[in-house]
Design a protein around this motif. Structure first.
Motif, PDB file in Angstrom:
ATOM      1  N   ARG A 121     -20.841  67.069  25.681  1.00 19.00           N
ATOM      2  CA  ARG A 121     -20.982  67.873  24.459  1.00 19.00           C
ATOM      3  C   ARG A 121     -19.642  68.356  23.925  1.00 19.00           C
ATOM      4  NH1 ARG A 121     -25.233  72.262  26.220  1.00 19.00           N
ATOM      5  NH2 ARG A 121     -24.111  71.995  28.150  1.00 19.00           N
ATOM      6  N   HIS A 122     -18.622  68.337  24.767  1.00 18.60           N
ATOM      7  CA  HIS A 122     -17.306  68.843  24.371  1.00 18.60           C
ATOM      8  C   HIS A 122     -16.351  67.740  23.906  1.00 18.60           C
ATOM      9  CE1 HIS A 122     -18.329  72.811  25.879  1.00 18.60           C
ATOM     10  NE2 HIS A 122     -18.817  72.213  26.944  1.00 18.60           N
ATOM     11  N   VAL A 123     -16.844  66.509  23.833  1.00 15.77           N
ATOM     12  CA  VAL A 123     -15.999  65.389  23.429  1.00 15.77           C
ATOM     13  C   VAL A 123     -16.181  65.142  21.934  1.00 15.77           C
ATOM     14  CG1 VAL A 123     -15.516  62.939  23.767  1.00 15.77           C
ATOM     15  CG2 VAL A 123     -16.165  64.350  25.721  1.00 15.77           C
ATOM     16  N   ASP A 124     -15.071  65.050  21.227  1.00 18.58           N
ATOM     17  CA  ASP A 124     -15.093  64.782  19.798  1.00 18.58           C
ATOM     18  C   ASP A 124     -15.751  63.426  19.541  1.00 18.58           C
ATOM     19  OD1 ASP A 124     -13.509  63.505  17.282  1.00 18.58           O
ATOM     20  OD2 ASP A 124     -13.705  65.690  17.084  1.00 18.58           O
ATOM     21  N   ALA A 125     -16.547  63.346  18.515  1.00 23.48           N
ATOM     22  CA  ALA A 125     -17.314  62.131  18.204  1.00 23.48           C
ATOM     23  C   ALA A 125     -16.427  60.901  18.036  1.00 23.48           C
ATOM     24  CB  ALA A 125     -18.154  62.349  16.953  1.00 23.48           C
ATOM     25  N   THR A 126     -15.186  61.075  17.566  1.00 19.26           N
ATOM     26  CA  THR A 126     -14.309  59.925  17.361  1.00 19.26           C
ATOM     27  C   THR A 126     -13.945  59.228  18.674  1.00 19.26           C
ATOM     28  OG1 THR A 126     -12.335  61.326  17.395  1.00 19.26           O
ATOM     29  CG2 THR A 126     -13.326  60.865  15.236  1.00 19.26           C
ATOM     30  N   PHE A 127     -14.025  59.926  19.787  1.00 21.70           N
ATOM     31  CA  PHE A 127     -13.712  59.305  21.077  1.00 21.70           C
ATOM     32  C   PHE A 127     -14.760  58.283  21.476  1.00 21.70           C
ATOM     33  CE2 PHE A 127     -10.376  62.283  21.702  1.00 21.70           C
ATOM     34  CZ  PHE A 127      -9.528  61.657  22.596  1.00 21.70           C
ATOM     35  N   PHE A 128     -15.956  58.396  20.939  1.00 22.16           N
ATOM     36  CA  PHE A 128     -17.006  57.455  21.299  1.00 22.16           C
ATOM     37  C   PHE A 128     -16.854  56.136  20.553  1.00 22.16           C
ATOM     38  CE2 PHE A 128     -18.758  61.565  22.497  1.00 22.16           C
ATOM     39  CZ  PHE A 128     -19.019  61.305  23.826  1.00 22.16           C
ATOM     40  N   LEU A 129     -15.754  55.984  19.861  1.00 24.87           N
ATOM     41  CA  LEU A 129     -15.438  54.714  19.212  1.00 24.87           C
ATOM     42  C   LEU A 129     -14.561  53.883  20.148  1.00 24.87           C
ATOM     43  CD1 LEU A 129     -14.727  56.028  15.612  1.00 24.87           C
ATOM     44  CD2 LEU A 129     -16.809  54.942  16.479  1.00 24.87           C
ATOM     45  N   GLY A 130     -14.960  53.793  21.413  1.00 23.83           N
ATOM     46  CA  GLY A 130     -14.278  52.941  22.375  1.00 23.83           C
ATOM     47  C   GLY A 130     -13.356  53.639  23.346  1.00 23.83           C
ATOM     48  N   LYS A 131     -13.236  54.958  23.266  1.00 24.92           N
ATOM     49  CA  LYS A 131     -12.291  55.651  24.134  1.00 24.92           C
ATOM     50  C   LYS A 131     -12.955  56.498  25.217  1.00 24.92           C
ATOM     51  CE  LYS A 131      -8.507  55.575  20.929  1.00 24.92           C
ATOM     52  NZ  LYS A 131      -7.166  56.089  20.863  1.00 24.92           N
ATOM     53  N   VAL A 132     -14.232  56.233  25.477  1.00 22.13           N
ATOM     54  CA  VAL A 132     -14.965  56.916  26.545  1.00 22.13           C
ATOM     55  C   VAL A 132     -15.622  55.858  27.399  1.00 22.13           C
ATOM     56  CG1 VAL A 132     -16.928  58.411  27.086  1.00 22.13           C
ATOM     57  CG2 VAL A 132     -15.394  59.030  25.236  1.00 22.13           C
ATOM     58  N   GLY A 133     -15.565  56.047  28.708  1.00 21.46           N
ATOM     59  CA  GLY A 133     -16.228  55.131  29.628  1.00 21.46           C
ATOM     60  C   GLY A 133     -16.854  55.910  30.778  1.00 21.46           C
ATOM     61  N   PHE A 134     -17.736  55.258  31.494  1.00 22.20           N
ATOM     62  CA  PHE A 134     -18.405  55.857  32.644  1.00 22.20           C
ATOM     63  C   PHE A 134     -18.112  55.019  33.878  1.00 22.20           C
ATOM     64  CE2 PHE A 134     -20.822  57.143  28.946  1.00 22.20           C
ATOM     65  CZ  PHE A 134     -21.030  58.481  29.172  1.00 22.20           C
ATOM     66  N   LEU A 135     -17.720  55.680  34.958  1.00 21.90           N
ATOM     67  CA  LEU A 135     -17.479  55.039  36.244  1.00 21.90           C
ATOM     68  C   LEU A 135     -18.496  55.591  37.225  1.00 21.90           C
ATOM     69  CD1 LEU A 135     -15.837  53.323  38.240  1.00 21.90           C
ATOM     70  CD2 LEU A 135     -14.310  55.296  38.515  1.00 21.90           C
ATOM     71  N   VAL A 136     -19.318  54.727  37.779  1.00 21.53           N
ATOM     72  CA  VAL A 136     -20.373  55.137  38.703  1.00 21.53           C
ATOM     73  C   VAL A 136     -19.941  54.780  40.114  1.00 21.53           C
ATOM     74  CG1 VAL A 136     -22.790  54.862  39.331  1.00 21.53           C
ATOM     75  CG2 VAL A 136     -22.113  54.790  36.930  1.00 21.53           C
ATOM     76  N   THR A 137     -19.915  55.783  40.984  1.00 25.23           N
ATOM     77  CA  THR A 137     -19.535  55.559  42.378  1.00 25.23           C
ATOM     78  C   THR A 137     -20.754  55.716  43.277  1.00 25.23           C
ATOM     79  OG1 THR A 137     -18.998  57.875  42.817  1.00 25.23           O
ATOM     80  CG2 THR A 137     -17.238  56.494  41.916  1.00 25.23           C
ATOM     81  N   GLY A 138     -20.623  55.203  44.489  1.00 23.10           N
ATOM     82  CA  GLY A 138     -21.710  55.318  45.456  1.00 23.10           C
ATOM     83  C   GLY A 138     -22.781  54.271  45.269  1.00 23.10           C
ATOM     84  N   PRO A 161      -8.698  73.243  29.295  1.00 24.29           N
ATOM     85  CA  PRO A 161      -8.049  74.461  28.794  1.00 24.29           C
ATOM     86  C   PRO A 161      -7.148  74.126  27.600  1.00 24.29           C
ATOM     87  CG  PRO A 161      -7.614  74.139  31.145  1.00 24.29           C
ATOM     88  CD  PRO A 161      -8.342  72.934  30.666  1.00 24.29           C
ATOM     89  N   SER A 162      -7.053  75.045  26.673  1.00 22.62           N
ATOM     90  CA  SER A 162      -6.189  74.831  25.503  1.00 22.62           C
ATOM     91  C   SER A 162      -4.742  74.775  25.949  1.00 22.62           C
ATOM     92  CB  SER A 162      -6.361  75.976  24.501  1.00 22.62           C
ATOM     93  OG  SER A 162      -7.670  75.981  24.023  1.00 22.62           O
ATOM     94  N   ASP A 163      -4.065  73.711  25.535  1.00 26.46           N
ATOM     95  CA  ASP A 163      -2.660  73.528  25.892  1.00 26.46           C
ATOM     96  C   ASP A 163      -2.017  72.717  24.775  1.00 26.46           C
ATOM     97  OD1 ASP A 163      -0.180  73.119  26.986  1.00 26.46           O
ATOM     98  OD2 ASP A 163      -0.886  72.054  28.761  1.00 26.46           O
ATOM     99  N   VAL A 164      -1.151  73.356  24.045  1.00 31.82           N
ATOM    100  CA  VAL A 164      -0.525  72.675  22.912  1.00 31.82           C
ATOM    101  C   VAL A 164       0.436  71.584  23.359  1.00 31.82           C
ATOM    102  CG1 VAL A 164      -0.794  74.556  21.269  1.00 31.82           C
ATOM    103  CG2 VAL A 164       1.207  74.492  22.757  1.00 31.82           C
ATOM    104  N   ASN A 165       0.880  71.602  24.608  1.00 33.45           N
ATOM    105  CA  ASN A 165       1.834  70.611  25.110  1.00 33.45           C
ATOM    106  C   ASN A 165       1.159  69.423  25.793  1.00 33.45           C
ATOM    107  OD1 ASN A 165       4.047  72.137  24.251  1.00 33.45           O
ATOM    108  ND2 ASN A 165       3.943  73.392  26.102  1.00 33.45           N
ATOM    109  N   ARG A 166      -0.150  69.359  25.739  1.00 37.82           N
ATOM    110  CA  ARG A 166      -0.864  68.260  26.388  1.00 37.82           C
ATOM    111  C   ARG A 166      -0.564  66.954  25.665  1.00 37.82           C
ATOM    112  NH1 ARG A 166      -6.956  68.882  25.916  1.00 37.82           N
ATOM    113  NH2 ARG A 166      -6.166  70.928  26.223  1.00 37.82           N
ATOM    114  N   PRO A 167      -0.317  65.879  26.426  1.00 42.06           N
ATOM    115  CA  PRO A 167      -0.085  64.585  25.771  1.00 42.06           C
ATOM    116  C   PRO A 167      -1.370  64.064  25.123  1.00 42.06           C
ATOM    117  CG  PRO A 167      -0.046  64.346  28.163  1.00 42.06           C
ATOM    118  CD  PRO A 167      -0.198  65.799  27.869  1.00 42.06           C
ATOM    119  N   ARG A 168      -1.217  63.101  24.255  1.00 34.46           N
ATOM    120  CA  ARG A 168      -2.358  62.475  23.583  1.00 34.46           C
ATOM    121  C   ARG A 168      -3.319  61.899  24.631  1.00 34.46           C
ATOM    122  NH1 ARG A 168      -0.527  57.456  20.670  1.00 34.46           N
ATOM    123  NH2 ARG A 168      -1.109  56.435  22.591  1.00 34.46           N
ATOM    124  N   ILE A 169      -4.600  62.026  24.375  1.00 30.24           N
ATOM    125  CA  ILE A 169      -5.611  61.485  25.281  1.00 30.24           C
ATOM    126  C   ILE A 169      -6.089  60.164  24.687  1.00 30.24           C
ATOM    127  CG2 ILE A 169      -7.890  61.840  26.305  1.00 30.24           C
ATOM    128  CD1 ILE A 169      -7.339  64.862  26.143  1.00 30.24           C
TER     129      ILE A 169
END
Length: 146
Positions: free
Chosen positions: A52-69, A21-29
């Motif tokens: 699809r909702h993640v800005d392309a710049t985040f894929f420069l090392g700031k996105v990861g996948f955790l697989v459970t099970g 949700p849009s929130d101007v007070n959200r801390p940096r991700i």
């Protein structure tokens, strides 16, 4: 679950899907970790839609996948290769963990905190861009790297 001394404040925001949700007070991700449960096809679909909702710049090392099970292969609805292909397509780190085992949960929490420290710029000499190469197994090189 994890008690460590840290010079900065650690804030974790959990969301079932993106966009947030849009929130101007959200801390940096600094890091986004997508959790895929191998026992739920909906889990993988939800992650694929959220990507699809993640800005392309985040894929420069700031996105990861955790697989459970991953500990109970006989009950899996999602094949490990599906998640492996997804992580490779987005050139993002992939971690497997059986969260039902206490020791694994603690170790995974420590790894995630370390990833976050790197992505937030709190580890001198290491950047988020280095994260994937640091985490890639030399035993399983990406086909494109050969």
């Amino acid at each position: 679950m994890l008690k460590e001394d840290c010079a900065s404040t650690l804030r974790v925001h959990l969301a079932h899907s993106l966009p947030l949700p849009s929130d101007v007070n959200r801390p940096r991700i600094d890091l986004i970790v997508f959790v895929v449960n191998l026992h739920s096809k909906y889990s993988l679909q939800n992650v694929e839609e959220s990507l699809r909702h993640v800005d392309a710049t985040f894929f420069l090392g700031k996105v990861g996948f955790l697989v459970t099970g991953a500990g109970r292969d006989s009950h899996c609805s999602v094949h490990r290769n599906s998640v492996l292909k997804l992580a490779r397509a987005y050139r993002s780190p992939l971690l497997f963990c059986d969260l039902e085992v206490e020791g694994f949960r603690v170790t995974m929490a420590q790894r995630l905190v370390r990833m976050l420290q790197i992505c937030a710029g709190h580890v001198p000499g290491v950047s988020a861009l280095n994260l994937l190469s640091l985490m890639r197994s030399s035993e399983n090189p990406c086909l494109e790297d050969l």
